[in-house]
Write an enzyme that holds these catalytic residues in place. Structure first.
Site, short mmCIF file in Angstrom:
data_model
loop_
_atom_site.label_atom_id
_atom_site.label_comp_id
_atom_site.label_asym_id
_atom_site.label_seq_id
_atom_site.Cartn_x
_atom_site.Cartn_y
_atom_site.Cartn_z
N SER A 193 -10.95 16.96 14.21
CA SER A 193 -11.21 15.43 14.32
C SER A 193 -12.40 14.76 13.98
O SER A 193 -13.33 15.33 14.85
CB SER A 193 -10.59 15.03 15.38
OG SER A 193 -10.94 13.58 15.55
N THR A 232 -3.39 9.28 11.11
CA THR A 232 -3.68 10.24 9.85
C THR A 232 -2.35 11.00 9.53
O THR A 232 -1.28 10.78 10.26
CB THR A 232 -4.92 11.22 10.43
OG1 THR A 232 -5.26 12.05 9.06
CG2 THR A 232 -4.62 12.06 11.57
N LYS A 253 1.09 8.18 8.30
CA LYS A 253 0.61 7.01 7.64
C LYS A 253 1.76 6.41 7.15
O LYS A 253 1.56 4.88 7.35
CB LYS A 253 -0.23 7.37 6.50
CG LYS A 253 -1.68 7.60 6.98
CD LYS A 253 -2.72 8.08 6.01
CE LYS A 253 -3.97 8.68 6.56
NZ LYS A 253 -5.05 8.86 5.19
N ASP A 305 -8.27 3.03 4.20
CA ASP A 305 -8.78 4.14 3.31
C ASP A 305 -9.08 3.56 1.89
O ASP A 305 -10.06 3.83 1.33
CB ASP A 305 -7.52 4.98 2.97
CG ASP A 305 -7.39 6.08 4.23
OD1 ASP A 305 -8.44 6.36 4.92
OD2 ASP A 305 -6.38 6.62 4.42
N GLY A 346 -2.51 14.23 -7.36
CA GLY A 346 -1.67 14.04 -6.10
C GLY A 346 -1.04 12.67 -5.90
O GLY A 346 -1.49 11.63 -6.65
N GLY A 401 0.43 11.35 -2.88
CA GLY A 401 0.52 11.04 -1.35
C GLY A 401 0.05 9.73 -0.85
O GLY A 401 -0.15 9.07 -1.76
N GLN A 432 -14.18 3.70 6.00
CA GLN A 432 -13.02 3.44 6.58
C GLN A 432 -12.96 3.36 7.84
O GLN A 432 -12.52 2.52 8.75
CB GLN A 432 -11.93 4.39 6.16
CG GLN A 432 -11.89 5.85 6.39
CD GLN A 432 -11.34 6.14 7.69
OE1 GLN A 432 -10.79 5.34 8.44
NE2 GLN A 432 -11.94 7.35 8.24
P1 NAP Z 1 -0.77 14.49 1.68
O1 NAP Z 1 0.16 13.30 1.51
O2 NAP Z 1 -0.19 15.60 2.50
O3 NAP Z 1 -0.88 15.23 0.04
C1 NAP Z 1 -1.35 14.42 -1.28
C2 NAP Z 1 -0.59 14.86 -2.19
O4 NAP Z 1 -1.37 16.23 -2.64
C3 NAP Z 1 0.79 15.47 -2.19
O5 NAP Z 1 1.60 14.17 -2.24
C4 NAP Z 1 0.92 16.43 -3.47
O6 NAP Z 1 1.34 15.67 -4.48
C5 NAP Z 1 -0.35 17.11 -3.44
N1 NAP Z 1 -0.31 18.29 -2.53
C6 NAP Z 1 0.11 18.57 -1.53
N2 NAP Z 1 0.06 20.04 -1.33
C7 NAP Z 1 -0.29 20.49 -2.24
C8 NAP Z 1 -0.64 21.60 -2.66
N3 NAP Z 1 -0.56 22.80 -1.86
N4 NAP Z 1 -1.32 22.11 -3.89
C9 NAP Z 1 -1.48 20.92 -4.72
N5 NAP Z 1 -1.13 19.57 -4.59
C10 NAP Z 1 -0.88 19.53 -3.32
O7 NAP Z 1 -2.09 14.04 2.13
P2 NAP Z 1 -2.77 12.64 1.98
O8 NAP Z 1 -2.51 12.00 3.30
O9 NAP Z 1 -2.46 11.67 0.82
O10 NAP Z 1 -4.49 12.90 2.15
C11 NAP Z 1 -4.74 13.65 1.01
C12 NAP Z 1 -6.13 14.34 1.16
O11 NAP Z 1 -7.10 13.39 1.34
C13 NAP Z 1 -6.38 14.94 2.54
O12 NAP Z 1 -7.25 16.31 2.32
C14 NAP Z 1 -7.22 13.97 3.39
O13 NAP Z 1 -7.90 14.80 4.45
C15 NAP Z 1 -8.25 13.38 2.42
N6 NAP Z 1 -8.44 12.06 2.91
C16 NAP Z 1 -9.77 11.58 2.95
C17 NAP Z 1 -10.06 10.67 3.29
C18 NAP Z 1 -11.47 10.19 3.51
O14 NAP Z 1 -11.98 9.12 4.20
N7 NAP Z 1 -12.25 10.91 2.93
C19 NAP Z 1 -8.96 9.43 3.66
C20 NAP Z 1 -7.75 9.72 3.51
C21 NAP Z 1 -7.49 11.05 3.05
P3 NAP Z 1 2.52 16.18 -5.50
O15 NAP Z 1 3.45 16.58 -4.73
O16 NAP Z 1 2.76 15.06 -6.47
O17 NAP Z 1 1.68 17.31 -6.31
#
Ligand code: NAP
Length: 252
Positions: free
Chosen positions: A14, A61, A65, A105, A128, A130, A242
């Protein structure tokens, strides 16, 4: 006493706890604490909320969400549009506790991206589909940019019409979308061999490639794009922006 926290599962690494604890120290806020609410089942957390005294707000997180939304008393209009909440403000009204959902975000992404945007970045690919992808899409829409999602399998009835599969990414597509945003968590979860499979050989010096992942600081996705001369950035600035926005929502 004022209690803040982070809801998610798992929460092994975290950023939020150390970020907010050092903020409390810097601001001399001895009456503030930051707790980790590590629950795989959202209902278990909802059941313990009444026992968490002095709760003023918490970040949300993965994987909660979206599934926190039915338990909120109110939701901010942007979070409602995005359909994902990563920040909850807790207020007392007539002796009743109320939870209001926000999405910070999209704000963090916007703040971090804007200084790097040029007119040539008018079309974006979002890797992606998500919760983070939806916040990125909301932000790009507000900036007036066109965006398409890239998914592994087009078997979901989401984002219809604006969706490519990775196998469809031709040289022409890569050339005509000069902004590429990776929102897939795979490299963070499974290591560098799990980098997004896009045709990197067509990335050019005109591309801006953004990875929402901040741990590791430089993913294989960013290394590959950088080796083609693209401008690259990771998710660290978004993360800070964020979190600062969440703090201003909790304390305003
Ligand atoms: P999530 O819903 O678990 O995944 C996002 C999308 O990625 C899924 O809908 C899927 O899309 C694709 N995916 C999932 N597993 C995969 C795999 N093994 N290989 C290829 N594609 C895959 O996650 P999220 O909550 O959207 O977050 C996504 C990322 O953003 C995380 O790493 C998180 O730490 C990061 N994040 C960063 C910040 C920041 O402030 N920097 C803020 C928010 C999130 P498809 O099924 O359509 O392929």
């Amino acid at each position: 006493m004022k209690t803040f926290g982070l809801l998610g599962f798992p929460l092994a690494h975290s950023f939020s706890k150390s970020f907010f604890e050092s903020k409390f120290k810097i601001l001399g806020l001895k009456d503030c604490e930051f707790l980790l609410f590590e629950y795989s089942d959202i209902k278990d957390f909802i059941n313990v909320i009444p026992q968490i005294k002095y709760l003023k707000g918490f970040s949300v997180t993965s994987p909660h969400k979206e599934n926190i939304i039915p338990f909120l008393d109110d939701i901010d209009v942007d979070a409602n549009d995005i359909d994902a909440v990563n920040c909850v403000k807790v207020i007392e009204e007539n002796g009743q506790r109320k939870m209001i959902g926000y999405n910070t975000d999209h704000y963090g992404f916007h703040q971090s991206l804007k200084p790097f945007l040029e007119p040539k970045h008018s079309r974006a690919l979002i890797l992606g589909t998500g919760g983070a992808a939806k916040a990125v899409a909301f932000s790009l829409k507000k900036l007036g940019l066109e965006y398409w999602f890239v998914t592994r399998v087009k078997n979901k009835n989401v984002h219809a019409g604006n969706l490519f599969e990775y196998s469809e990414l031709s040289p022409l597509i890569i050339d005509s979308f000069k902004l590429i945003v990776n929102t897939t968590p795979s490299e963070m979860l499974y290591g560098p061999q799990a980098f997004p499979k896009i045709p990197y050989e067509y990335i050019s010096t005109d591309h801006l490639c953004y990875d929402l992942i901040y741990q590791p600081e430089e993913t294989r996705f960013l290394i590959n794009c950088k080796s083609r001369g693209a401008v690259v950035m990771n998710g660290l600035d978004m993360l800070y922006a964020q979190a600062e926005k969440a703090w201003s929502i909790w304390t305003k």
